[in-house]
Every structure is written in structure tokens, then in C-alpha cells.
Design an enzyme around this catalytic site. Sequence first.
Site, short mmCIF file in Angstrom:
data_model
loop_
_atom_site.label_atom_id
_atom_site.label_comp_id
_atom_site.label_asym_id
_atom_site.label_seq_id
_atom_site.Cartn_x
_atom_site.Cartn_y
_atom_site.Cartn_z
CG ASP A 110 20.50 41.98 79.34
OD1 ASP A 110 19.63 41.90 79.97
OD2 ASP A 110 21.03 40.82 79.43
CG ASP B 222 21.30 39.97 85.53
OD1 ASP B 222 22.10 38.91 86.54
OD2 ASP B 222 21.43 41.12 85.29
CG ASP C 12 21.82 36.86 78.02
OD1 ASP C 12 21.70 38.13 78.45
OD2 ASP C 12 22.17 36.08 78.31
#
Length: 231
Positions: free
Chosen positions: A14, A16, A177
Site C-alpha cells: 500500500d 498512504d 496499514d
Amino acid sequence: MHPILNDKRLVAFDLDGTLIDSVPDLAVAVQLTLGKLDLPLPTEERVRDWVGNGAPVLVERALTWALGHPPEENFQARALDTFMEYYAAAPNALTTLYPGVKQALEALHRAGFTFALITNKPEQFIKPILEHFGLLEWFSLWVGGDTLAEKKPSPLPLLYIAKACNVAPSECLMVGDSRHDIEAGKAAGFATLALPYGYNHGAPIELSQPDVVLSSLLALLEPETEQAYAQ
């Protein structure tokens, strides 16, 4: 290397909240957008809880907060266009790499892993951000939130990446995240690794039951290497 990497050939990241902390720039773009509409301005910390599902959802959440009710479709579309203009003007002004990211990627690249990027951020921003931070050469392929018909938590982007790189899902690791990363990874048949420092709408990432939770990407490396980089 960490055991989660055993028998893995491709690592999908990922963006961001995993590789970069982009909230400061996203928050500025949101604030400028709402300011232009004469609406209340959120704090950066409030915007942090809205990030993770792509620009349209970010703008919708910001408008819903500012208006006190969901926005009308046409109003939201105009606000999204305004947001995209503001964000495109300065996507890297305040954004930073998380500690250890570049060192960990360099070590994993030397070890022979193929990298892909799977983000819900609009595709137009991916290459400029990777170039800005000197990461572009390490990524073979990337998918944005508007690249395909579906985005995370759908497994479609992950399966697309695996097929494009000719790698079986069982040989892939999804690193993220948020619960969307973990849900997409599980559905695609990827192993899943979660980082606790990013954007998960205020919920502990452990609740998503990833295969592994590590404090940083450096923890993927051998302990002595991690300690050396940490110093």
C-alpha cells in the site's frame, strides 16, 4: 529475512499510511477545498481518520462532516474536482517517507523480491510521488484506485498484479496499514502483513487479523540489519 517472506516472490505495498505519511498534504487540500466552499475547516488529525478509501470518499467524508449531512451528488463532484486541483498542485510539499522505508525496500530489492504498489490513491499521483522519493525504479507495476473497475478491499487489484507479474497469489505478500489492505489480501490468497502506524480509521489493525503485525518495514530484515539501520 522474516519468515513471512518464505516462499514469496512478490511483495505488494500500500502507499498512504504504509510507505508515506501523506496526510499533511491531503489535509491542506481538503482545507483549501472546504474554505473555497465557505465551509468549516477540519484539523489535520480529523482528516487522518478519513483517509484510506480514495479521493472521492475522502471528499465525501469531509463534506458530510462540514455540512452535517451527506452532500448532493453534483456538489460532491464539484468539490472533488476542486480537491484534485489543489492536491495535484503540491502532492509532496509536506508528505514524508516513514522511517526505515527506503532502507528496507533497498534490502528487499537486493534479495530479489519483485515489488508492486496497490493503492486507492488516484493513479495520476503514483508516479510523481515514487519519483519524488527515489522509489520509482524498484516498482515493476502499480495500480491506483481508479485504474481498474474495483479497488481495495476488493481482491481484484491484487489478483491483477499477481497475474501481470506471472506470480501465484500464494507467492505474494500484501503489506498495508488498514483493514482494507488486509481484507483484500486475504480474499486474493496473499499472505498479509500489517503496520500499526498508518491510517485505519482509529481502529487497531490487529482487529483485522493479519498474518503478521510488525512495528516497521525494517522488522522484515534480519535483527542485526534492522538494528544497524535503526541507528
